[in-house]
Enzyme design. Sequence first.
Site, PDB file in Angstrom:
ATOM      1  N   GLU A  73       0.606  -1.129  -0.209  1.00 21.25           N
ATOM      2  CA  GLU A  73       0.072   0.388   0.504  1.00 21.25           C
ATOM      3  C   GLU A  73       0.743   0.942   0.086  1.00 21.25           C
ATOM      4  O   GLU A  73       1.758   1.693   0.902  1.00 21.25           O
ATOM      5  CB  GLU A  73      -0.747  -0.157   0.997  1.00 21.25           C
ATOM      6  CG  GLU A  73      -1.988  -0.914   1.368  1.00 21.25           C
ATOM      7  CD  GLU A  73      -3.182  -1.368   1.836  1.00 21.25           C
ATOM      8  OE1 GLU A  73      -3.051  -0.861   3.309  1.00 21.25           O
ATOM      9  OE2 GLU A  73      -3.890  -2.224   2.145  1.00 21.25           O
ATOM     10  N   CYS A  82      -1.608  -4.777  -5.677  1.00 20.57           N
ATOM     11  CA  CYS A  82      -2.447  -5.747  -4.815  1.00 20.57           C
ATOM     12  C   CYS A  82      -1.116  -6.921  -4.960  1.00 20.57           C
ATOM     13  O   CYS A  82      -1.196  -6.909  -6.038  1.00 20.57           O
ATOM     14  CB  CYS A  82      -3.800  -6.367  -5.167  1.00 20.57           C
ATOM     15  SG  CYS A  82      -5.339  -5.222  -5.695  1.00 20.57           S
ATOM     16  N   GLU A  84      -1.757 -10.796  -5.830  1.00 20.83           N
ATOM     17  CA  GLU A  84      -1.683 -11.364  -7.303  1.00 20.83           C
ATOM     18  C   GLU A  84      -0.826 -10.614  -8.145  1.00 20.83           C
ATOM     19  O   GLU A  84       0.156 -10.818  -8.227  1.00 20.83           O
ATOM     20  CB  GLU A  84      -2.186 -11.305  -7.472  1.00 20.83           C
ATOM     21  CG  GLU A  84      -3.640 -11.756  -6.693  1.00 20.83           C
ATOM     22  CD  GLU A  84      -4.724 -11.211  -5.419  1.00 20.83           C
ATOM     23  OE1 GLU A  84      -3.840 -10.275  -5.068  1.00 20.83           O
ATOM     24  OE2 GLU A  84      -5.871 -11.163  -5.186  1.00 20.83           O
ATOM     25  N   CYS A 121      -9.311  -9.524  -7.272  1.00 23.26           N
ATOM     26  CA  CYS A 121     -10.197  -8.179  -7.623  1.00 23.26           C
ATOM     27  C   CYS A 121     -10.431  -8.805  -9.396  1.00 23.26           C
ATOM     28  O   CYS A 121      -9.839  -9.103  -9.921  1.00 23.26           O
ATOM     29  CB  CYS A 121      -9.353  -6.855  -7.569  1.00 23.26           C
ATOM     30  SG  CYS A 121      -8.041  -6.561  -8.322  1.00 23.26           S
ATOM     31  N   CYS A 124      -6.730  -7.517 -10.832  1.00 23.01           N
ATOM     32  CA  CYS A 124      -5.701  -8.568 -10.834  1.00 23.01           C
ATOM     33  C   CYS A 124      -6.098  -9.988 -12.081  1.00 23.01           C
ATOM     34  O   CYS A 124      -5.746 -10.390 -11.835  1.00 23.01           O
ATOM     35  CB  CYS A 124      -5.962  -9.278  -9.113  1.00 23.01           C
ATOM     36  SG  CYS A 124      -4.983  -8.373  -8.486  1.00 23.01           S
TER      37      CYS A 124
HETATM   38  N1  THU Z   1      -5.790  -6.586  -2.727  1.00 25.00           N
HETATM   39  C1  THU Z   1      -5.433  -7.839  -2.709  1.00 25.00           C
HETATM   40  O1  THU Z   1      -3.918  -7.271  -2.743  1.00 25.00           O
HETATM   41  N2  THU Z   1      -6.063  -8.803  -3.797  1.00 25.00           N
HETATM   42  C2  THU Z   1      -7.248  -7.988  -4.359  1.00 25.00           C
HETATM   43  O2  THU Z   1      -7.620  -8.928  -5.421  1.00 25.00           O
HETATM   44  C3  THU Z   1      -8.034  -7.448  -3.945  1.00 25.00           C
HETATM   45  C4  THU Z   1      -7.461  -6.421  -2.487  1.00 25.00           C
HETATM   46  C5  THU Z   1      -5.787  -5.963  -1.595  1.00 25.00           C
HETATM   47  C6  THU Z   1      -5.839  -4.194  -1.954  1.00 25.00           C
HETATM   48  C7  THU Z   1      -5.807  -3.608  -0.931  1.00 25.00           C
HETATM   49  O3  THU Z   1      -4.404  -2.928   0.157  1.00 25.00           O
HETATM   50  C8  THU Z   1      -6.368  -3.823   0.357  1.00 25.00           C
HETATM   51  O4  THU Z   1      -6.543  -5.175  -0.183  1.00 25.00           O
HETATM   52  C9  THU Z   1      -7.702  -3.678   0.595  1.00 25.00           C
HETATM   53  O5  THU Z   1      -7.963  -3.669  -0.440  1.00 25.00           O
END
Ligand code: THU
Length: 173
Positions: A73, A82, A84, A121, A124
Amino acid sequence: MYLEPVNFVAMKENQIQIHYNTYQWEELSESYKNLMDRSIAAQHNAYAPYSNFKVGAAILLEDGTIFTGNNQENAAYPSGLCAERVAIFACSAQNPNIKIKVIAICANSDKIDINTVLAPCGSCRQAMYEYESKQNAPIKVLLKGLDNEVVEFLCVEDLLPLVFQCDGLKKVR
Ligand code: THU
């Protein structure tokens, strides 16, 4: 403004089915258990000070190499990425020609009650599909489900029906 009524008689309703398998942890092969464990270890190292939602991903290549990643983040929120995509971009950057067999994903948070399977998501899914298409071979996706359950998709496309793909784009210069 007059709008023509939609012609419901001519309309054709269509459906798309998706397929996935569920396993109890004990039913997994040793290689799947090991990959899930690696994604859980990666998840613990996620840098998620803003959401407190930690995601880990572990990628198994056909030569047995494992690549891991986790969400990263940023104070400028959209600059983060993310798990993935962190994992699959690093993997492709370093091993562009070795096929990806499986990607295991898990997510958790100390702050939020999780009562559903956490699936990747849309961005990804699209990013993972790119490599499935490039290598012309399926990439299995394993998701850590609730309790003891693990969910298996046999290919990324099963997670993203009607994926955006356009071979013509490669020909446009
Ligand atoms: N996040 C992921 O790492 N992968 C996903 O497929 C969905 C969300 C992360 C992004 C962010 O750092 C946190 O989860 C909250 O959305």
